[in-house]
Design a protein around this motif. Structure first.
Motif, PDB file in Angstrom:
ATOM      1  N   GLN A   2      28.217  10.132 -17.060  1.00  0.00           N
ATOM      2  CA  GLN A   2      27.469  10.465 -18.271  1.00  0.00           C
ATOM      3  C   GLN A   2      26.879  11.854 -18.093  1.00  0.00           C
ATOM      4  O   GLN A   2      26.190  12.116 -17.101  1.00  0.00           O
ATOM      5  CB  GLN A   2      26.365   9.438 -18.500  1.00  0.00           C
ATOM      6  CG  GLN A   2      25.577   9.662 -19.750  1.00  0.00           C
ATOM      7  CD  GLN A   2      24.545   8.560 -19.965  1.00  0.00           C
ATOM      8  OE1 GLN A   2      24.154   7.858 -19.058  1.00  0.00           O
ATOM      9  NE2 GLN A   2      24.113   8.422 -21.190  1.00  0.00           N
ATOM     10  N   HIS A  37      27.198  13.541 -14.792  1.00  0.00           N
ATOM     11  CA  HIS A  37      26.527  12.911 -13.649  1.00  0.00           C
ATOM     12  C   HIS A  37      27.272  11.618 -13.337  1.00  0.00           C
ATOM     13  O   HIS A  37      27.531  10.822 -14.231  1.00  0.00           O
ATOM     14  CB  HIS A  37      25.058  12.621 -13.964  1.00  0.00           C
ATOM     15  CG  HIS A  37      24.322  12.036 -12.809  1.00  0.00           C
ATOM     16  ND1 HIS A  37      23.853  12.807 -11.770  1.00  0.00           N
ATOM     17  CD2 HIS A  37      24.024  10.760 -12.503  1.00  0.00           C
ATOM     18  CE1 HIS A  37      23.274  12.010 -10.884  1.00  0.00           C
ATOM     19  NE2 HIS A  37      23.370  10.761 -11.311  1.00  0.00           N
ATOM     20  N   PHE A  85      27.554   8.007 -11.576  1.00  0.00           N
ATOM     21  CA  PHE A  85      26.843   6.850 -11.036  1.00  0.00           C
ATOM     22  C   PHE A  85      27.905   5.931 -10.436  1.00  0.00           C
ATOM     23  O   PHE A  85      29.004   5.809 -10.979  1.00  0.00           O
ATOM     24  CB  PHE A  85      26.104   6.091 -12.140  1.00  0.00           C
ATOM     25  CG  PHE A  85      25.091   6.920 -12.878  1.00  0.00           C
ATOM     26  CD1 PHE A  85      23.788   7.037 -12.418  1.00  0.00           C
ATOM     27  CD2 PHE A  85      25.439   7.583 -14.042  1.00  0.00           C
ATOM     28  CE1 PHE A  85      22.857   7.787 -13.106  1.00  0.00           C
ATOM     29  CE2 PHE A  85      24.514   8.334 -14.746  1.00  0.00           C
ATOM     30  CZ  PHE A  85      23.216   8.447 -14.271  1.00  0.00           C
ATOM     31  N   GLU A 129      24.185   1.342  -9.358  1.00  0.00           N
ATOM     32  CA  GLU A 129      23.625   2.345 -10.272  1.00  0.00           C
ATOM     33  C   GLU A 129      24.461   2.446 -11.547  1.00  0.00           C
ATOM     34  O   GLU A 129      23.926   2.564 -12.638  1.00  0.00           O
ATOM     35  CB  GLU A 129      23.601   3.718  -9.592  1.00  0.00           C
ATOM     36  CG  GLU A 129      22.255   4.177  -9.167  1.00  0.00           C
ATOM     37  CD  GLU A 129      22.300   5.616  -8.665  1.00  0.00           C
ATOM     38  OE1 GLU A 129      23.367   6.110  -8.253  1.00  0.00           O
ATOM     39  OE2 GLU A 129      21.241   6.238  -8.701  1.00  0.00           O
ATOM     40  N   ALA A 130      25.783   2.417 -11.394  1.00  0.00           N
ATOM     41  CA  ALA A 130      26.688   2.500 -12.545  1.00  0.00           C
ATOM     42  C   ALA A 130      26.475   1.306 -13.472  1.00  0.00           C
ATOM     43  O   ALA A 130      26.355   1.470 -14.689  1.00  0.00           O
ATOM     44  CB  ALA A 130      28.141   2.562 -12.083  1.00  0.00           C
ATOM     45  N   GLU A 142      23.115   1.577 -15.276  1.00  0.00           N
ATOM     46  CA  GLU A 142      23.155   2.617 -16.304  1.00  0.00           C
ATOM     47  C   GLU A 142      23.944   2.133 -17.520  1.00  0.00           C
ATOM     48  O   GLU A 142      23.556   2.388 -18.651  1.00  0.00           O
ATOM     49  CB  GLU A 142      23.766   3.907 -15.758  1.00  0.00           C
ATOM     50  CG  GLU A 142      22.859   4.683 -14.852  1.00  0.00           C
ATOM     51  CD  GLU A 142      21.589   5.179 -15.525  1.00  0.00           C
ATOM     52  OE1 GLU A 142      21.648   5.643 -16.690  1.00  0.00           O
ATOM     53  OE2 GLU A 142      20.528   5.098 -14.896  1.00  0.00           O
ATOM     54  N   LYS A 198      21.918  -0.154 -19.760  1.00  0.00           N
ATOM     55  CA  LYS A 198      20.948   0.530 -20.627  1.00  0.00           C
ATOM     56  C   LYS A 198      21.519   0.769 -22.027  1.00  0.00           C
ATOM     57  O   LYS A 198      20.770   0.930 -22.977  1.00  0.00           O
ATOM     58  CB  LYS A 198      20.548   1.879 -20.027  1.00  0.00           C
ATOM     59  CG  LYS A 198      19.663   1.772 -18.823  1.00  0.00           C
ATOM     60  CD  LYS A 198      19.328   3.163 -18.298  1.00  0.00           C
ATOM     61  CE  LYS A 198      18.470   3.125 -17.070  1.00  0.00           C
ATOM     62  NZ  LYS A 198      18.178   4.483 -16.562  1.00  0.00           N
ATOM     63  N   HIS A 199      22.840   0.801 -22.132  1.00  0.00           N
ATOM     64  CA  HIS A 199      23.497   1.078 -23.412  1.00  0.00           C
ATOM     65  C   HIS A 199      23.892  -0.188 -24.160  1.00  0.00           C
ATOM     66  O   HIS A 199      24.440  -0.102 -25.255  1.00  0.00           O
ATOM     67  CB  HIS A 199      24.739   1.938 -23.181  1.00  0.00           C
ATOM     68  CG  HIS A 199      24.424   3.269 -22.589  1.00  0.00           C
ATOM     69  ND1 HIS A 199      24.034   4.342 -23.352  1.00  0.00           N
ATOM     70  CD2 HIS A 199      24.411   3.689 -21.305  1.00  0.00           C
ATOM     71  CE1 HIS A 199      23.809   5.375 -22.563  1.00  0.00           C
ATOM     72  NE2 HIS A 199      24.031   5.001 -21.321  1.00  0.00           N
ATOM     73  N   ARG A 216      20.611  -5.432 -21.550  1.00  0.00           N
ATOM     74  CA  ARG A 216      19.874  -4.231 -21.148  1.00  0.00           C
ATOM     75  C   ARG A 216      18.674  -4.570 -20.267  1.00  0.00           C
ATOM     76  O   ARG A 216      18.183  -3.729 -19.531  1.00  0.00           O
ATOM     77  CB  ARG A 216      19.465  -3.416 -22.367  1.00  0.00           C
ATOM     78  CG  ARG A 216      18.353  -4.015 -23.183  1.00  0.00           C
ATOM     79  CD  ARG A 216      17.863  -3.126 -24.305  1.00  0.00           C
ATOM     80  NE  ARG A 216      18.296  -1.771 -24.108  1.00  0.00           N
ATOM     81  CZ  ARG A 216      18.575  -0.918 -25.065  1.00  0.00           C
ATOM     82  NH1 ARG A 216      18.417  -1.255 -26.302  1.00  0.00           N
ATOM     83  NH2 ARG A 216      18.975   0.296 -24.807  1.00  0.00           N
ATOM     84  N   GLY A 257      18.217  -3.905 -16.367  1.00  0.00           N
ATOM     85  CA  GLY A 257      17.655  -2.668 -15.814  1.00  0.00           C
ATOM     86  C   GLY A 257      16.440  -2.894 -14.944  1.00  0.00           C
ATOM     87  O   GLY A 257      16.106  -2.053 -14.116  1.00  0.00           O
ATOM     88  N   GLN A 285      16.416  -2.177 -11.175  1.00  0.00           N
ATOM     89  CA  GLN A 285      16.289  -0.847 -10.579  1.00  0.00           C
ATOM     90  C   GLN A 285      15.072  -0.754  -9.668  1.00  0.00           C
ATOM     91  O   GLN A 285      14.985   0.178  -8.876  1.00  0.00           O
ATOM     92  CB  GLN A 285      16.243   0.233 -11.653  1.00  0.00           C
ATOM     93  CG  GLN A 285      17.604   0.497 -12.245  1.00  0.00           C
ATOM     94  CD  GLN A 285      17.610   1.672 -13.187  1.00  0.00           C
ATOM     95  OE1 GLN A 285      16.753   1.798 -14.053  1.00  0.00           O
ATOM     96  NE2 GLN A 285      18.598   2.531 -13.031  1.00  0.00           N
ATOM     97  N   LYS A 321      18.137   0.618  -3.602  1.00  0.00           N
ATOM     98  CA  LYS A 321      19.559   0.830  -3.891  1.00  0.00           C
ATOM     99  C   LYS A 321      20.440   0.140  -2.849  1.00  0.00           C
ATOM    100  O   LYS A 321      21.468  -0.437  -3.191  1.00  0.00           O
ATOM    101  CB  LYS A 321      19.869   2.325  -3.956  1.00  0.00           C
ATOM    102  CG  LYS A 321      21.314   2.614  -4.344  1.00  0.00           C
ATOM    103  CD  LYS A 321      21.545   4.088  -4.497  1.00  0.00           C
ATOM    104  CE  LYS A 321      22.941   4.482  -4.869  1.00  0.00           C
ATOM    105  NZ  LYS A 321      24.014   3.575  -4.717  1.00  0.00           N
TER     106      LYS A 321
END
Length: 103
Positions: free
Chosen positions: A43, A46, A48, A52-53, A56, A59-60, A66, A69, A72, A76
């Motif tokens: 995205q 950047h 991910f 992390e991918a 992320e 989030k969409h 969603r 999230g 997080q 990690k």
């Protein structure tokens, strides 16, 4: 990935198999290793990967996806260990397709 594509708005994501020519070009462009059990999300240039991918991408998506999230807050290293466990067993748990879904 079918779950993500099924919950995403139309044309929100473009799924590209890493083994495809386009996938290999992207791996080379971003200097990423060829890891077949890894998901990458790019995205705004950047990259991910792994947990992390997934977070992320979530989030969409619409609720309740969603809300994932919240994970997080975990380190990690812990998230990625869980991600790798799911990736290793995904075919056993969710089945395997002969081809990637056409989108």
């Amino acid at each position: 990935m079918d779950l993500i594509l099924g919950k995403a708005r139309e044309n929100q994501f473009k799924m590209i198999p890493l083994q495809s020519e386009e996938g290999q070009n992207i791996l080379n462009k971003f200097e990423l290793g060829d890891e077949p059990d890894t998901v990458f999300f790019i995205q705004n240039n950047h990259v991910f990967s792994e947990s992390e991918a997934i977070l992320e991408i979530c989030k969409h998506l619409k609720a309740p996806w969603r809300w994932l999230g919240v994970f997080q807050i975990l380190p990690k290293k812990t998230r990625d260990r869980f991600y790798r466990g799911v990736a290793k067993n995904r075919y056993k748990w969710f089945g395997k397709r002969a081809n990637c879904r056409n989108i």
